[in-house]
Design an enzyme around this catalytic site. Structure first.
Site, short mmCIF file in Angstrom:
data_model
loop_
_atom_site.label_atom_id
_atom_site.label_comp_id
_atom_site.label_asym_id
_atom_site.label_seq_id
_atom_site.Cartn_x
_atom_site.Cartn_y
_atom_site.Cartn_z
CB THR A 254 -1.54 0.34 1.10
OG1 THR A 254 -0.14 0.39 1.98
CG2 THR A 254 -1.34 -1.42 1.67
CB CYS A 255 0.42 4.55 -0.23
SG CYS A 255 -1.23 4.83 0.38
#
Lengths: 262, 425
Positions: free
Chosen positions: B53-54
């Site tokens: 994910t970021c």
């Protein structure tokens, strides 16, 4: 048999009250389901208790103060369950069921002797009077609980101190709406109960309105308070905090008049 | 632990690693299949899931050997992105067994998120899991682990208030509106002033169902433009005072130097509303609404500081709830480990062999006691014969048990063996 089931009901309501409190604070879904089950069990046991006693005495539960208190608790639970089913406010249980338990607990100390009622028209009016009034009272008890919840919630939103109850409790609109709806049901029934009570008094060869101050005045007070809340909403838009305070005050008067009256 | 199923996790997250490194290590959805396959084709790795994910890149894996597995995963991440190991060592964290389980439970319950209790991460973990499943890179252990993690996340969300409280100004405002009005659908909002924050709050309210929107501004054109984006109607600035009673929620954000709404004006409006509650959000600095307005019954006034205080209190509350959540997680880690430890075939095999060896020694001793005429060579031969007999009998069950515990129903075989050989008495 009626005593055993009475005790089961009393105990179930006590445990359910504790369960609802735990749910209110700790939010454990299982506990609330359990409390709901206990209320159902309590109602079942109480229905048996009332049924058995009625078949023994030969008349409904509306003669002695013990019977009336029992019957009031029964109506409170029924109306609570209906409200819960309609509104899905689980936390209402934390405010109503302890009241039910207290009413039941008080009835333990009242005389268990069966009252005598003549087989006549008098009995009809007595039944009508007690039943209508008790449903009215039970509805008022829900309004009382909703009123307390409203004041707690309103206080938090107003003072901007949002504690855990802010998240736990329903919105002001829902609580106000519930308060109004139950009073709309309770007030006419209570009024009819009041009127049939007067007819019953006449049939007992007493004056239509026997100005027995100790007994009558509290009832008049109760009627006035709920009348103000009921008509006030329609006429001037009396709502919110004042309606909640009215519902609380009204129920305090109900408790007072209940003990003076029976 | 060097034998049996080992669970490891290697990763970087927003706490250990700056974004300029994280973005280089991210796995794109498109290339995920190849990555998962490449990993699972290694003989060291039996199962793996990549969560990217970021805010984090993590690989969960079941490996033959913990230390080698960790090195392998770190090398893989570096090689895959063509970055040299030396630069990255300081950023990696790695956990094994218990700690890896606890870490995943914390991540999916959003205890490791940048905004504590945010709901997005659970969806991301679920996606990572279903992608890995669809490429068959998971097996019994990771399946069980991730399914469990979803349950734990659900439990945490239900039993603690970790996601309950809004942590932005507009979400706190929406929450308040919902605590005053419940259902926002039949309610209306009026914007007085067209500030950016006011617009944002209005959009948030609209996304929660508010349908009727009024916009008033000193410049009518600006009101009209904003009304158009919000699908509402524009009002003349002077007429907002007469129309004020129509709105259930009023958001003010004008540049006026003094109060534009006073107590008397609001009192008149609330009377026209027949005491229906009104929620006032004053985002303007200097303020647009006199603070005494809050003294009126059924009027709830929040200025920007009030809302910020609510947000701060909510943040703190989430922090407290995180501690409760950790209690739940600790319990669930223990439960998972109990299940996990049943998968380890080695102790069962050792016990089974010890039991057989005990019996062999007992029986051989009994027989040899009455056979004094045998020479010591003969006795030695008997010992060897019985030993090899026991080994032969237990050889296949041992091999098969090791093999089966790597499969979906491994724990059933272990249970059966323990039962058949009376190992739990």
């Amino acid at each position: 048999m009626d005593k055993i089931s009475f005790n089961i009901a009393l105990f179930s309501y006590l445990l359910a009250s504790l369960g609802y409190f735990v749910y209110l604070v700790y939010r454990r879904p299982l506990v609330s389901t359990l409390a709901g089950g206990l209320v159902a069990l309590g109602l079942f046991a109480q229905t048996i208790s009332i049924g058995v006693r009625s078949s023994m005495t030969g008349h409904g539960p509306y003669t002695t103060s013990y019977e009336v208190a029992m019957f009031l608790a029964w109506f409170m639970v029924v109306i609570y369950l209906l409200t819960e089913w309609k509104y899905k406010i689980k936390d209402l249980g934390a405010f109503v069921i302890p009241l039910v338990f207290l009413v039941m607990l008080v009835s333990v100390f009242l005389s268990k002797d069966a009252g005598l009622v003549p087989e006549s028209e008098v009995r009809f009016w007595l039944t009508m009077h007690r039943t209508l009034s008790l449903i009215g009272y039970a509805a008022f008890s829900i309004a009382f609980a909703a009123g307390i919840m409203y004041l707690i919630q309103e206080h938090q939103v107003k003072t901007k101190k949002l504690g855990i109850m802010y998240f736990r409790m329903p919105s002001l609109e829902v609580l106000d709406d519930l308060n109004f709806k139950v009073i709309t049901i309770g007030f006419p029934l209570f009024t009819l109960g009041f009127m049939t009570g007067s007819i019953w008094n006449t049939k007992m060869d007493q004056a239509f309105f026997s100005w027995d101050l100790a007994k009558t005045m509290p009832m008049v007070m109760v009627w006035l308070i709920y009348g103000l809340v009921f008509f006030g909403r329609m006429a001037t838009g009396l709502r919110g905090k004042k309606a909640a305070q009215g519902a609380i005050l009204g129920f305090v008067a109900v408790i007072g008049s209940f003990f003076l009256h029976i | 632990m060097t034998s049996g199923p080992n669970l490891i996790l290697v990763g970087v997250n927003h706490k250990t690693t700056p974004v300029e490194i994280r973005e280089k290590l991210a796995f794109s959805q498109v290339k995920l299949e190849a990555s998962l396959e490449q990993l699972v084709s290694s003989p060291e790795i039996t199962e793996n899931i990549i969560l990217s994910t970021c805010n984090r890149v993590e690989i969960y894996a079941r490996v033959e050997n913990t230390d080698r597995g960790i090195q392998l995963l770190q090398d893989f991440i570096c090689d895959y992105h063509g970055i040299s190991r030396g630069n990255l060592d300081q950023y990696f964290y790695s956990y094994c067994d218990n700690q890896a389980v606890e870490h995943l439970f914390r991540v999916s319950s959003s205890l490791d998120s940048m905004v504590l209790g945010e709901a997005q991460i659970l969806g991301q973990v679920k996606d990572a899991y279903s992608t890995a499943r669809s490429f068959s890179s998971t097996g019994m252990v990771l399946n069980q682990l991730f399914e469990k993690a979803f349950n734990v996340a659900k439990k945490v969300r239900e039993e603690t208030g970790i996601s309950e409280r809004g942590v932005s100004i507009s979400s706190a405002a929406v929450e308040l509106a919902k605590k005053i009005f419940e259902d926002l659908e039949n309610h209306s909002v009026m914007l007085v002033g067209t500030g950016e924050m006011a617009e944002l709050a209005a959009k948030h309210l609209i996304s929660y169902g508010v349908k009727t929107v009024y916009v008033a501004s000193r410049t009518y054109e600006r009101a009209a433009a904003l009304a158009q984006t919000l699908n509402g109607c524009a009002l003349d600035f002077e007429s907002f005072k007469e129309e004020m009673h129509r709105a259930d929620i009023i958001i003010t954000s004008t540049a006026a130097p003094t109060f534009i709404i006073g107590k008397e004006m609001m009192e008149a409006a609330i009377q026209k509303r027949k005491n229906k509650p009104i929620f006032l959000i004053d985002i303007a600095v200097p303020r647009d609404i006199a603070p005494e307005v809050n003294e009126l019954e059924n009027v709830y006034l929040y200025d920007i500081d009030d809302l910020q205080n609510v947000v701060n209190a909510n943040m703190e509350e989430r922090q407290k709830e995180a501690e409760n959540a950790m209690d739940i997680i600790k319990q669930e880690v223990t439960k998972f480990n109990n299940w996990f430890s049943t998968l380890d075939a080695v102790p069962t095999i050792v016990e089974m062999r010890n039991r057989a060896e005990e019996m062999r020694i007992n029986e051989v001793d009994k027989t040899l006691k009455n056979m004094d005429h045998l020479s010591s060579t003969d006795k030695e031969a008997i010992q060897q014969l019985t030993q090899s007999l026991v080994n032969k009998i237990l050889h296949k069950p041992t091999i098969n048990l090791k093999k089966k515990t790597q499969s979906q129903d491994g724990h059933i075989y272990l249970k059966a063996i323990r039962h058949l050989f009376h190992l739990d008495d």
